[in-house]
Design a protein around this motif. Structure first.
Motif, PDB file in Angstrom:
ATOM      1  N   SER A  65      34.919  33.954  27.911  1.00 16.10           N
ATOM      2  CA  SER A  65      36.283  33.849  27.377  1.00 16.10           C
ATOM      3  C   SER A  65      36.868  35.238  27.158  1.00 16.10           C
ATOM      4  N   CYS A  66      38.145  35.267  26.833  1.00 19.25           N
ATOM      5  CA  CYS A  66      38.864  36.522  26.662  1.00 19.25           C
ATOM      6  C   CYS A  66      38.233  37.394  25.579  1.00 19.25           C
ATOM      7  N   ARG A  67      37.667  36.782  24.560  1.00 24.43           N
ATOM      8  CA  ARG A  67      37.083  37.571  23.471  1.00 24.43           C
ATOM      9  C   ARG A  67      35.880  38.385  23.931  1.00 24.43           C
ATOM     10  N   HIS A  68      35.289  37.994  25.074  1.00 28.74           N
ATOM     11  CA  HIS A  68      34.153  38.741  25.614  1.00 28.74           C
ATOM     12  C   HIS A  68      34.610  39.961  26.399  1.00 28.74           C
ATOM     13  N   ALA A  88      51.039  37.546  37.672  1.00 28.97           N
ATOM     14  CA  ALA A  88      51.676  36.327  38.175  1.00 28.97           C
ATOM     15  C   ALA A  88      50.720  35.142  38.090  1.00 28.97           C
ATOM     16  N   PRO A  89      51.225  33.926  38.079  1.00 31.23           N
ATOM     17  CA  PRO A  89      50.333  32.757  38.119  1.00 31.23           C
ATOM     18  C   PRO A  89      49.656  32.635  39.481  1.00 31.23           C
ATOM     19  N   ARG A  90      48.575  31.890  39.543  1.00 32.62           N
ATOM     20  CA  ARG A  90      47.916  31.651  40.816  1.00 32.62           C
ATOM     21  C   ARG A  90      48.871  30.965  41.787  1.00 32.62           C
ATOM     22  N   ALA A  91      48.760  31.278  43.048  1.00 36.80           N
ATOM     23  CA  ALA A  91      49.651  30.720  44.051  1.00 36.80           C
ATOM     24  C   ALA A  91      49.441  29.217  44.231  1.00 36.80           C
ATOM     25  N   ASP A  92      48.207  28.740  43.916  1.00 37.72           N
ATOM     26  CA  ASP A  92      47.916  27.307  44.084  1.00 37.72           C
ATOM     27  C   ASP A  92      48.097  26.515  42.806  1.00 37.72           C
ATOM     28  N   GLY A  93      48.562  27.165  41.740  1.00 39.33           N
ATOM     29  CA  GLY A  93      48.819  26.464  40.488  1.00 39.33           C
ATOM     30  C   GLY A  93      47.606  26.185  39.636  1.00 39.33           C
ATOM     31  N   LYS A  94      46.421  26.599  40.073  1.00 42.97           N
ATOM     32  CA  LYS A  94      45.204  26.367  39.296  1.00 42.97           C
ATOM     33  C   LYS A  94      45.090  27.367  38.168  1.00 42.97           C
ATOM     34  N   PRO A  95      44.312  27.037  37.142  1.00 42.63           N
ATOM     35  CA  PRO A  95      44.122  27.994  36.051  1.00 42.63           C
ATOM     36  C   PRO A  95      43.224  29.163  36.481  1.00 42.63           C
ATOM     37  N   GLY A  96      43.305  30.283  35.722  1.00 44.97           N
ATOM     38  CA  GLY A  96      42.414  31.417  35.997  1.00 44.97           C
ATOM     39  C   GLY A  96      43.121  32.581  36.649  1.00 44.97           C
ATOM     40  N   VAL A 144      36.129  45.163  26.376  1.00 42.97           N
ATOM     41  CA  VAL A 144      35.736  46.026  27.489  1.00 42.97           C
ATOM     42  C   VAL A 144      36.972  46.709  28.069  1.00 42.97           C
ATOM     43  N   GLY A 145      38.019  45.927  28.294  1.00 35.48           N
ATOM     44  CA  GLY A 145      39.255  46.482  28.839  1.00 35.48           C
ATOM     45  C   GLY A 145      39.889  47.501  27.914  1.00 35.48           C
ATOM     46  N   ILE A 146      39.913  47.191  26.624  1.00 36.96           N
ATOM     47  CA  ILE A 146      40.497  48.119  25.649  1.00 36.96           C
ATOM     48  C   ILE A 146      39.710  49.423  25.625  1.00 36.96           C
ATOM     49  N   GLY A 147      38.369  49.319  25.646  1.00 34.70           N
ATOM     50  CA  GLY A 147      37.534  50.512  25.597  1.00 34.70           C
ATOM     51  C   GLY A 147      37.715  51.404  26.809  1.00 34.70           C
ATOM     52  N   SER A 168      53.847  38.006  33.470  1.00 34.86           N
ATOM     53  CA  SER A 168      53.533  38.031  32.049  1.00 34.86           C
ATOM     54  C   SER A 168      52.235  38.774  31.788  1.00 34.86           C
ATOM     55  N   LEU A 169      52.254  39.665  30.794  1.00 39.54           N
ATOM     56  CA  LEU A 169      51.036  40.370  30.389  1.00 39.54           C
ATOM     57  C   LEU A 169      49.997  39.406  29.826  1.00 39.54           C
ATOM     58  N   ARG A 170      50.449  38.263  29.303  1.00 42.16           N
ATOM     59  CA  ARG A 170      49.506  37.301  28.725  1.00 42.16           C
ATOM     60  C   ARG A 170      48.517  36.781  29.754  1.00 42.16           C
ATOM     61  N   ARG A 171      48.917  36.787  31.032  1.00 41.83           N
ATOM     62  CA  ARG A 171      48.026  36.262  32.065  1.00 41.83           C
ATOM     63  C   ARG A 171      46.807  37.148  32.277  1.00 41.83           C
ATOM     64  N   LEU A 172      46.845  38.375  31.785  1.00 40.84           N
ATOM     65  CA  LEU A 172      45.679  39.248  31.925  1.00 40.84           C
ATOM     66  C   LEU A 172      44.473  38.690  31.184  1.00 40.84           C
ATOM     67  N   GLY A 173      44.713  37.842  30.193  1.00 33.26           N
ATOM     68  CA  GLY A 173      43.617  37.244  29.440  1.00 33.26           C
ATOM     69  C   GLY A 173      43.069  35.980  30.070  1.00 33.26           C
ATOM     70  N   ASP A 174      43.627  35.563  31.224  1.00 31.44           N
ATOM     71  CA  ASP A 174      43.208  34.301  31.836  1.00 31.44           C
ATOM     72  C   ASP A 174      41.863  34.392  32.552  1.00 31.44           C
ATOM     73  N   ALA A 175      41.461  35.589  32.953  1.00 32.71           N
ATOM     74  CA  ALA A 175      40.201  35.746  33.681  1.00 32.71           C
ATOM     75  C   ALA A 175      39.762  37.202  33.598  1.00 32.71           C
ATOM     76  N   PRO A 176      38.445  37.449  33.629  1.00 31.44           N
ATOM     77  CA  PRO A 176      37.974  38.843  33.517  1.00 31.44           C
ATOM     78  C   PRO A 176      38.526  39.765  34.593  1.00 31.44           C
ATOM     79  N   HIS A 177      38.597  39.264  35.834  1.00 33.11           N
ATOM     80  CA  HIS A 177      39.050  40.148  36.914  1.00 33.11           C
ATOM     81  C   HIS A 177      40.516  40.531  36.735  1.00 33.11           C
ATOM     82  N   ARG A 178      41.323  39.634  36.165  1.00 30.74           N
ATOM     83  CA  ARG A 178      42.738  39.967  35.954  1.00 30.74           C
ATOM     84  C   ARG A 178      42.864  41.188  35.046  1.00 30.74           C
TER      85      ARG A 178
END
Length: 411
Positions: free
Chosen positions: A93-96, A403-411, A100-103, A10-20
């Motif tokens: 948060s994603c708003r921060h 993809a989601p984290r392999a350990d099921g944790k958020p981020g 940067v990613g869009i730019g 899911s593209l939505r997961r890109l907003g879960d963490a800055p590195h994603r």
């Protein structure tokens, strides 16, 4: 809950963490940047070129894209992740990091459109890149006055990002009609004011830390004077380049070559108590070993210029730095961060090993190309090596960030 094969991407997961988000942008930017550059080199080396010469000379535009759009995508992804952790502050948060990613992504897309003949897109690419850069600085800056105490590594990285904003302004000035010196200064600032200081700062903080975590008995050595010495050499080299005092560069390049040789010797993870260095750690230090090679080449070039007035070796020293050091460390660091932050074991996947070996072949090819006949063809082969060698690794990265984290944790 642990990741299963049924979990959709899911593209939505890109907003879960800055590195994603920023690593995904960086991975995409690598493919797009090198696809254009490879095509342009093939075109330029043919008897009937089919690609236009951009408004900005293609070689300089390639340098701008790599220094201010592609590599910074990964750098901002890393720094927006670690700044809060280094300073024990709340995560961003994603708003921060979304601006940067869009730019940086939108900026590179527009810049490459400009490279292919849509001249006004160059201005849009510069504006989007600058906006993304300012958004990144705005997100990082509050940490510097909110933290308890002083984190010198964070301040060092932030200073380099501010210097790079000046370099972006110089590139914009060139687009607005200023002389070619402004373009040259922008590129030199990108190398010795941004990329090298950030890479050296991160290496100073993280490499001994990584080694100490997995090698029993490893003695961590990272004095702050070393960080100051890095900055001093970078500024001195930059100043001499800007005034074209090439014959005097040996005065900073020879000491830097000796310092980085000593650094590799001190930091190298030797076998302790029958332990051997894990491959993921070894790749970091192989990448680091390109630093003394780089400055040995720079030293030889400047000494020869002082003696003969001839500027030999061409771009070989620069590409030992860009591909050998920056490229190798990029693969090693991004793989490690991706494995750790996706809940996977810290090992070197086969697909990353392939990319790392490929980049070693690419850098050797690019260095040797400076003394070979039909250099443009060899340049094209080296550029194509980026695509062939890093392509599978980049696709693996993209899938991991969706993809989601392999350990099921958020981020």
């Amino acid at each position: 809950m642990v990741e299963s094969e049924a979990d959709p991407l899911s593209l939505r997961r890109l907003g879960d963490a800055p590195h994603r988000l920023l690593f995904f942008v960086g991975a995409t930017n690598v493919l797009l940047a090198m696809a254009w550059w490879t095509a342009w080199l093939i075109s330029a080396s043919s008897s009937t070129p089919w690609m236009p010469q951009p408004r900005v000379p293609a070689g300089w535009l390639h340098a701008f894209v790599m220094q201010y759009q592609m590599l910074p995508s990964f750098m901002f992804g890393f720094l927006l992740t670690v700044f809060p952790r280094w300073m024990s502050l709340p995560e961003l948060s994603c708003r921060h990091y979304l601006p940067v990613g869009i730019g940086l992504f939108g900026g590179q897309i527009a810049t490459l459109m400009g490279a292919m003949g849509v001249a006004p897109a160059l201005y849009l690419g510069w504006a989007l890149t600058a906006a993304g850069w300012i958004a990144g600085l705005t997100a990082l800056a509050p940490h510097l006055w909110r933290e308890q105490g002083i984190t010198w590594h964070a301040r060092s990285c932030f200073a380099a990002l501010v210097v790079a904003l000046l370099g972006l302004g110089m590139f914009g000035a060139y687009l607005a009609g200023a002389s070619s010196w402004w373009l040259l200064a922008s590129i030199k600032l990108g190398t010795f004011g941004l990329l090298l200081p950030v890479y050296l700062t991160v290496a100073h903080r993280m490499f001994p830390f990584f080694a100490g975590n997995v090698m029993a008995g490893y003695a961590s050595w990272r004095p702050l004077w070393l960080l100051s010495a890095f900055w001093l050499v970078c500024i001195a080299h930059l100043a001499l380049e800007l005034v074209q005092a090439y014959g005097w560069l040996w005065m900073v390049d020879v000491p830097m070559s000796l310092l980085t040789m000593y650094l590799c010797w001190r930091w190298w993870p030797r076998a302790v108590e029958r332990q051997t260095s894990p491959p993921l750690l070894t790749t970091l230090f192989i990448g680091l070993a390109w630093l003394p090679v780089t400055f040995a080449l720079y030293s030889a070039q400047s000494v020869w210029y002082l003696v003969s007035g001839m500027y030999e070796l061409g771009k070989a020293p620069a590409h030992a730095l860009y591909i050998g050091f920056f490229g190798s460390v990029l693969i090693a660091m991004v793989t490690r961060v991706t494995q750790g932050h996706s809940g996977r074991p810290l090992f070197l996947p086969t697909i990353a090993s392939f990319a790392f070996v490929a980049i070693q072949i690419v850098v050797i090819t690019r260095i040797v190309a400076e003394v070979l006949p039909d250099r443009l063809l060899w340049y094209a082969l080296a550029a194509g090596g980026w695509l062939l060698g890093l392509g599978p690794w980049i696709l693996w990265l993209g899938k991991t960030y969706l993809a989601p984290r392999a350990d099921g944790k958020p981020g």
